[in-house]
Motif scaffolding. Sequence first.
Motif, PDB file in Angstrom:
ATOM      1  N   GLY B  34       0.794  -1.306  -0.303  1.00  0.00           N
ATOM      2  CA  GLY B  34      -0.085  -0.096  -0.331  1.00  0.00           C
ATOM      3  C   GLY B  34       1.238   1.277   0.034  1.00  0.00           C
ATOM      4  N   GLY B  35       0.625   2.317   0.050  1.00  0.00           N
ATOM      5  CA  GLY B  35       1.004   3.749  -1.165  1.00  0.00           C
ATOM      6  C   GLY B  35       2.470   3.882  -0.235  1.00  0.00           C
ATOM      7  N   ARG B  36       2.762   4.598   0.648  1.00  0.00           N
ATOM      8  CA  ARG B  36       4.209   4.951   0.511  1.00  0.00           C
ATOM      9  C   ARG B  36       4.241   3.708   1.378  1.00  0.00           C
ATOM     10  N   GLY B  37       3.712   2.948   2.488  1.00  0.00           N
ATOM     11  CA  GLY B  37       4.432   1.560   2.992  1.00  0.00           C
ATOM     12  C   GLY B  37       5.030   2.454   4.799  1.00  0.00           C
ATOM     13  N   VAL B  38       5.622   3.100   4.497  1.00  0.00           N
ATOM     14  CA  VAL B  38       5.610   3.509   6.242  1.00  0.00           C
ATOM     15  C   VAL B  38       4.541   4.738   6.531  1.00  0.00           C
ATOM     16  N   SER B  39       4.897   5.166   7.946  1.00  0.00           N
ATOM     17  CA  SER B  39       3.231   5.379   8.856  1.00  0.00           C
ATOM     18  C   SER B  39       4.006   5.804   9.848  1.00  0.00           C
ATOM     19  N   THR B  40       4.369   7.111  10.797  1.00  0.00           N
ATOM     20  CA  THR B  40       4.235   7.087  12.086  1.00  0.00           C
ATOM     21  C   THR B  40       2.450   7.185  12.718  1.00  0.00           C
ATOM     22  N   GLY B  41       2.762   7.086  14.214  1.00  0.00           N
ATOM     23  CA  GLY B  41       1.307   6.932  14.632  1.00  0.00           C
ATOM     24  C   GLY B  41       1.002   7.935  14.375  1.00  0.00           C
ATOM     25  N   PRO B  42       0.179   9.360  14.532  1.00  0.00           N
ATOM     26  CA  PRO B  42      -0.653  10.078  14.628  1.00  0.00           C
ATOM     27  C   PRO B  42      -0.654  10.880  16.202  1.00  0.00           C
ATOM     28  N   ASP B  43      -0.769  10.144  17.589  1.00  0.00           N
ATOM     29  CA  ASP B  43      -0.239  10.955  18.376  1.00  0.00           C
ATOM     30  C   ASP B  43       0.924   9.610  19.369  1.00  0.00           C
ATOM     31  N   THR B 135      10.211  -7.002  20.955  1.00  0.00           N
ATOM     32  CA  THR B 135      11.684  -6.674  21.250  1.00  0.00           C
ATOM     33  C   THR B 135      11.774  -5.173  22.508  1.00  0.00           C
ATOM     34  N   ARG B 136      10.993  -4.753  22.872  1.00  0.00           N
ATOM     35  CA  ARG B 136      10.557  -3.881  24.196  1.00  0.00           C
ATOM     36  C   ARG B 136       9.437  -3.031  24.138  1.00  0.00           C
ATOM     37  N   TYR B 137       9.095  -3.632  25.203  1.00  0.00           N
ATOM     38  CA  TYR B 137       7.982  -1.839  26.107  1.00  0.00           C
ATOM     39  C   TYR B 137       7.962  -0.907  25.742  1.00  0.00           C
ATOM     40  N   LEU B 138       6.522  -0.002  25.266  1.00  0.00           N
ATOM     41  CA  LEU B 138       6.679   1.066  24.779  1.00  0.00           C
ATOM     42  C   LEU B 138       6.107   1.810  26.247  1.00  0.00           C
ATOM     43  N   ARG B 139       7.129   2.991  26.591  1.00  0.00           N
ATOM     44  CA  ARG B 139       6.437   3.322  27.698  1.00  0.00           C
ATOM     45  C   ARG B 139       5.749   5.350  27.397  1.00  0.00           C
ATOM     46  N   PRO B 140       4.549   5.996  27.571  1.00  0.00           N
ATOM     47  CA  PRO B 140       4.174   7.009  27.001  1.00  0.00           C
ATOM     48  C   PRO B 140       5.061   7.509  26.976  1.00  0.00           C
ATOM     49  N   GLY B 141       5.073   8.476  25.352  1.00  0.00           N
ATOM     50  CA  GLY B 141       5.957   9.689  25.233  1.00  0.00           C
ATOM     51  C   GLY B 141       6.750   9.376  23.646  1.00  0.00           C
ATOM     52  N   ASP B 142       6.695   7.879  23.981  1.00  0.00           N
ATOM     53  CA  ASP B 142       6.906   7.122  22.765  1.00  0.00           C
ATOM     54  C   ASP B 142       6.500   7.157  21.356  1.00  0.00           C
ATOM     55  N   GLU B 143       7.337   7.769  20.161  1.00  0.00           N
ATOM     56  CA  GLU B 143       6.581   7.573  18.961  1.00  0.00           C
ATOM     57  C   GLU B 143       7.437   6.649  17.982  1.00  0.00           C
ATOM     58  N   VAL B 144       5.876   5.811  17.578  1.00  0.00           N
ATOM     59  CA  VAL B 144       6.080   4.741  16.490  1.00  0.00           C
ATOM     60  C   VAL B 144       6.385   4.567  15.048  1.00  0.00           C
ATOM     61  N   THR B 145       6.837   4.162  14.848  1.00  0.00           N
ATOM     62  CA  THR B 145       6.749   4.463  13.008  1.00  0.00           C
ATOM     63  C   THR B 145       6.256   3.502  12.910  1.00  0.00           C
ATOM     64  N   ALA B 146       5.622   2.636  11.481  1.00  0.00           N
ATOM     65  CA  ALA B 146       5.155   1.602  11.380  1.00  0.00           C
ATOM     66  C   ALA B 146       6.364   1.129   9.546  1.00  0.00           C
ATOM     67  N   SER B 147       6.895   0.307   8.999  1.00  0.00           N
ATOM     68  CA  SER B 147       7.166   0.025   7.823  1.00  0.00           C
ATOM     69  C   SER B 147       6.446  -1.220   7.499  1.00  0.00           C
TER      70      SER B 147
END
Lengths: 151, 198
Positions: B34-43, B135-147
Amino acid sequence: MTSGHSSPTSPDPTSIAVGQAIPSLVVEMTATRIVAGAIASRDFMPVHHDKAFAEMQGAPDIFPNILSDTAYCSRFLTDWAGPDAMVSRLNIRLGVPVFPGHTLTFTGSVTAVTQEGHEVVVDIGFVAKGDIGDHVTGTATVRLPGDITAT
Amino acid sequence: MTAVASTSGADDGGSADATDLDQRLAALIGQPVGGRGVSTGPDAVNVPMIRHWAAAFEDANPAYVDPEIAAGSRWGGIVAPPLMLQTWTMPTPTITGMAERGGVPTVTEGTSGLAVLDEAGYTATLATNSEFEITRYLRPGDEVTASTVFEAISQEKTTRMGRGRFVTWVTTYTDAHGDVVGRQRFTILKFDPSSAAS
């Protein structure tokens, strides 16, 4: 309703044995539960909230999204393994669907316990059965701080 | 509805078209889905969304919802439920026009590589497998990008749903530093519903 509740503490890893059963989790599936799960996981596909749309797609009713399935899998694991558990792997195969009014029952057991560094690695095999058959079958790994090799 | 694959009888005659299709499918491996294949979470990872998720699934794991117990746990504070990984990067929907888009929640740009399979007659979709590696638990403030890229497309198989091909894509989730926090493999069966055995 759902059975079971989250354990406030993690089990003593030295007490975990292969073959040990994981306490079951029973989820009475309702339309509200399905919609709440879909929206909380940010899945707005209408088959998960709009019965008329689901019927148009050939389903008898709305059904849970896959992220709800994996959410309940992780809840099944950590209700038992507690707040110190790290779910590091979850592999599922999707089976027959569940619909509102159905009961989904998770059962499983420990298949391996190994030591890796300062963590006890617990492998679990499980199944979530719905009214018309296996909805999800899977394997998972949870890691707990501890040492089972210490004497 | 469980897809049970069998390799017997999977043969469409080995036409030149099939060879061409195989080449087009092979070219998709490693390409974005699909599209660009990379997306960063809106929040960024945040407590309100964690509490909303925990309430929806009635998951009272104190590591997610109880700051005091979480502080005393191995995590030292609130962590996000690991299986929320994909939720952080789910696109914000456009409600208006969803019915006209056939139920697709977002206004998509470009075409998906899956269109190649649709054109070849594998028009229906059934999800079969989901694999998460955390591989790592996320914490508040983490910014996540999916490829997300195509990882594998099988030869044609004869299944209970009809003739089809299994398609696997892998999503790699990274944090703001580019470090991998998890991976997700997702397998679907793209099949020709008109070919189902009665």
